[in-house]
Design a protein around this motif. Structure first.
Motif, PDB file in Angstrom:
ATOM      1  N   ILE B  71       0.842  -1.200   0.000  1.00 34.94           N
ATOM      2  CA  ILE B  71       0.000   0.000   0.000  1.00 34.94           C
ATOM      3  C   ILE B  71       0.878   1.251   0.000  1.00 34.94           C
ATOM      4  O   ILE B  71       0.643   2.188  -0.776  1.00 34.94           O
ATOM      5  N   ALA B  74       2.470   1.678  -3.363  1.00 33.57           N
ATOM      6  CA  ALA B  74       1.517   2.183  -4.361  1.00 33.57           C
ATOM      7  C   ALA B  74       1.245   3.662  -4.129  1.00 33.57           C
ATOM      8  O   ALA B  74       1.126   4.442  -5.077  1.00 33.57           O
ATOM      9  N   ALA B  75       1.155   4.059  -2.861  1.00 29.70           N
ATOM     10  CA  ALA B  75       0.914   5.469  -2.563  1.00 29.70           C
ATOM     11  C   ALA B  75       2.102   6.319  -3.006  1.00 29.70           C
ATOM     12  O   ALA B  75       1.932   7.403  -3.571  1.00 29.70           O
ATOM     13  N   GLY B  78       2.233   7.031  -6.518  1.00 25.56           N
ATOM     14  CA  GLY B  78       1.268   8.024  -6.966  1.00 25.56           C
ATOM     15  C   GLY B  78       0.163   7.466  -7.799  1.00 25.56           C
ATOM     16  O   GLY B  78      -0.537   8.174  -8.495  1.00 25.56           O
ATOM     17  N   ALA B  80      -3.011   4.412  -7.711  1.00 25.47           N
ATOM     18  CA  ALA B  80      -3.706   3.307  -7.080  1.00 25.47           C
ATOM     19  C   ALA B  80      -3.787   2.180  -8.076  1.00 25.47           C
ATOM     20  O   ALA B  80      -4.230   2.378  -9.203  1.00 25.47           O
ATOM     21  N   PRO B  81      -3.357   0.984  -7.697  1.00 22.20           N
ATOM     22  CA  PRO B  81      -3.392  -0.112  -8.660  1.00 22.20           C
ATOM     23  C   PRO B  81      -4.810  -0.524  -8.983  1.00 22.20           C
ATOM     24  O   PRO B  81      -5.692  -0.452  -8.128  1.00 22.20           O
ATOM     25  N   VAL B  83      -7.815  -3.042  -9.559  1.00 22.91           N
ATOM     26  CA  VAL B  83      -8.140  -4.219  -8.748  1.00 22.91           C
ATOM     27  C   VAL B  83      -7.561  -5.477  -9.360  1.00 22.91           C
ATOM     28  O   VAL B  83      -7.040  -6.342  -8.694  1.00 22.91           O
ATOM     29  N   SER B  86      -4.097  -6.060  -8.294  1.00 19.16           N
ATOM     30  CA  SER B  86      -3.770  -5.895  -6.892  1.00 19.16           C
ATOM     31  C   SER B  86      -2.802  -6.946  -6.404  1.00 19.16           C
ATOM     32  O   SER B  86      -1.991  -6.694  -5.541  1.00 19.16           O
ATOM     33  N   VAL B  89       0.602  -5.892  -7.187  1.00 16.76           N
ATOM     34  CA  VAL B  89       1.060  -4.853  -6.279  1.00 16.76           C
ATOM     35  C   VAL B  89       1.442  -5.450  -4.945  1.00 16.76           C
ATOM     36  O   VAL B  89       2.405  -5.049  -4.312  1.00 16.76           O
TER      37      VAL B  89
END
Lengths: 231, 275
Positions: B71, B74-75, B78, B80-81, B83, B86, B89
């Motif tokens: 998380i 990913a943040a 910049g 958001a993956p 779904v 995911s 990620v």
């Protein structure tokens, strides 16, 4: 999985000797940094709310892999919506709303034939009645209450409810007299009950999933879908 | 909405606190040591719900530790993956830095030059037996002919076998699975009622969950089987020991493995079996 007492990333629950603030809300400075896009603040938010968000996700989806996805998406939605978060408000109710709706979204997506496709995500023809609305809230409230118990109180509750041990078995396992286990158990239950006195006050979740309204923040609109350009 | 105690400085509801504490004491003591009033739990579903929550695995577990790093990565990236990505990620390691976060959308693979005609290589019989070019098409032709012959024999055999007359019915998806439909048939057999159902557009039950079928009537609810529908195609055969005429509502619920074998609230399909 993160277990209470294990050395994991999630912030450790308050110990018996420490005296954390009763509600253990994040400091306002952290909330401001979170709003302003500080990833370290997101880490603190995660450490504080990962467990209750996970509990809500599991309660709604009933599936480990979906819950993982829901937790990830909930925090990223919160992160993307953070610029609209009002740091003067508690973060908890806001996170609860995002977690609950994210889990419901995933469950709805999972139950569609075209799951995972973008067409399905943008197709709003299916309105899912939220299952176990109260249970999602209760799971959150229980997590928040457990977090405020001391370590030994929480351990007795865990052994009693989750491990399904009798007082005698707990006594044997912890090396304590049965009378001590009973009295500690009673005190822990009394403390839990006090912390859960509000559990009947089910929050009113906005029908559109926006975590705005009383108690959280000013406005989110479609912010959870916005992307932060975090250079 | 307020997720914290809303009463602020108000006096706590001592009655509820005492009731909840007593209920937890009673649950912890077990049935042998229970002395509290058995009606307490029935008076407030919250008491039971709290106790059930304390007994549930999610109350004592948490997300995998790697999730935190993915998380944050990913943040930092910049973005958001999606779904669908995911899981990719989630594999980002703790050591991942913003500069090294992989793009969750993979670059398209470079196109390969095809020295031979496009298409799947295995579907060129002449390559199977290069030394026997005349037989290149004979073998697959013989295989197809044999398959057609076998299919025809089975079809004739099925047509000749007397099938018992069944009572057809149709099922529809609820708001949880609005596109799902199903057709089915009820056949009275010597040992009970065979209920076959052929769902359409019903998603497979996710790992850790399954579907359960129930017949409901004035006398109560009876389970008639479970399935996961992860390999679609063949009809699902359920069995009922009670007469569907007396239990005329068929419902299919999504259940979680490990939960008590009672119908969940996640009803995905229903059918009226009344003639």
């Amino acid at each position: 999985m993160i277990q209470y007492g294990c050395p994991v990333a999630v912030s450790k629950p308050p110990s018996a000797t420490s005296s954390p603030p009763a509600r253990a809300e994040l400091p306002r400075s952290t909330r401001v940094r979170f709003r302003d896009g500080d990833v370290d603040a997101l880490a603190e938010v995660y450490d504080r709310y990962a467990r209750p968000v996970w509990s809500v996700a599991m309660t709604v989806t009933h599936a480990d892999h979906l819950a993982q996805e829901a937790v990830q998406e909930a925090f990223l939605r919160a992160w993307n919506a953070a610029p609209t978060y009002d740091p003067d408000r508690d973060l908890g109710p806001w996170m609860l709303t995002i977690a609950r709706y994210t889990a419901l979204d995933l469950l709805r997506r999972e139950l569609r034939p075209t799951r995972g496709g973008h067409e399905a995500e943008q197709d709003n023809d299916a309105v899912v009645d939220p299952p176990d609305l109260d249970r999602a809230w209760i799971s959150w409230a229980v997590q928040e209450a457990l977090r405020q118990l001391s370590d030994h109180e929480r351990e007795i509750v865990r052994l009693s409810f989750y491990e399904d041990l009798t007082h005698a078995q707990i006594s044997e396992q912890l090396g304590l007299p049965v009378g001590t286990v009973k009295s500690r158990s009673h005190r822990a239950h009394r403390r839990l009950a006090e912390l859960l006195e509000h559990v009947r006050d089910v929050p009113e979740f906005p029908p559109d999933g926006n975590p705005s309204g009383s108690g959280s923040r000013t406005h989110t609109g479609t912010a959870p879908r916005q992307r932060r350009d975090d250079a | 909405m307020n997720a914290e105690p809303p009463r602020g400085g108000d006096a706590p509801d001592e009655g509820f606190v005492a009731l909840l504490a007593a209920h937890l004491d009673k649950r912890a003591a077990g049935p042998d040591e229970s002395t509290a009033d058995e009606t307490d739990a029935a008076e407030s579903p919250y008491l039971m719900a709290v106790a059930e929550q304390l007994s549930a695995e999610p109350a004592w577990s948490g997300p995998p530790p790697a999730l935190r790093d993915s998380i944050l990565a990913a943040a930092r990236a910049g973005k958001a993956p999606a779904v669908a990505n995911s899981h990719a990620v989630a594999e980002v390691t703790a050591e991942t830095t913003p500069e090294t976060v992989p793009d969750v959308v993979p670059e398209p693979a470079p196109e390969l030059e095809h020295p031979s005609p496009p298409g799947r290589a295995w579907w060129h019989p002449e390559r199977w037996f290069p030394q026997l070019p005349r037989m290149a098409w004979a073998i697959p032709t013989a295989v197809v002919a044999a398959a057609v012959f076998t299919f025809a024999v089975l079809a004739v055999d099925r047509a000749l076998v007397q099938q018992p007359d069944g009572e057809p019915f149709a099922a529809a998806g609820t708001t949880l699975a609005p596109q799902a439909t199903a057709t089915g048939e009820i056949v009275a057999e010597p040992g009970g009622f065979s209920i076959t159902i052929q769902p359409e557009r019903l998603p497979a039950a996710a790992p850790g969950s399954y579907y359960a079928a129930w017949l409901t009537g004035p006398a109560g609810k009876v389970p008639i089987g479970s399935f996961h529908w992860r390999r679609t195609g063949a009809p699902i055969e359920l069995w009922s020991g009670v007469d569907p005429a007396a239990y005329p509502t068929l419902s299919i619920t999504l259940q979680a493995e490990g939960d008590p074998p009672t119908p969940s609230t996640l009803v995905v399909m229903t059918a009226d079996l009344a003639p």
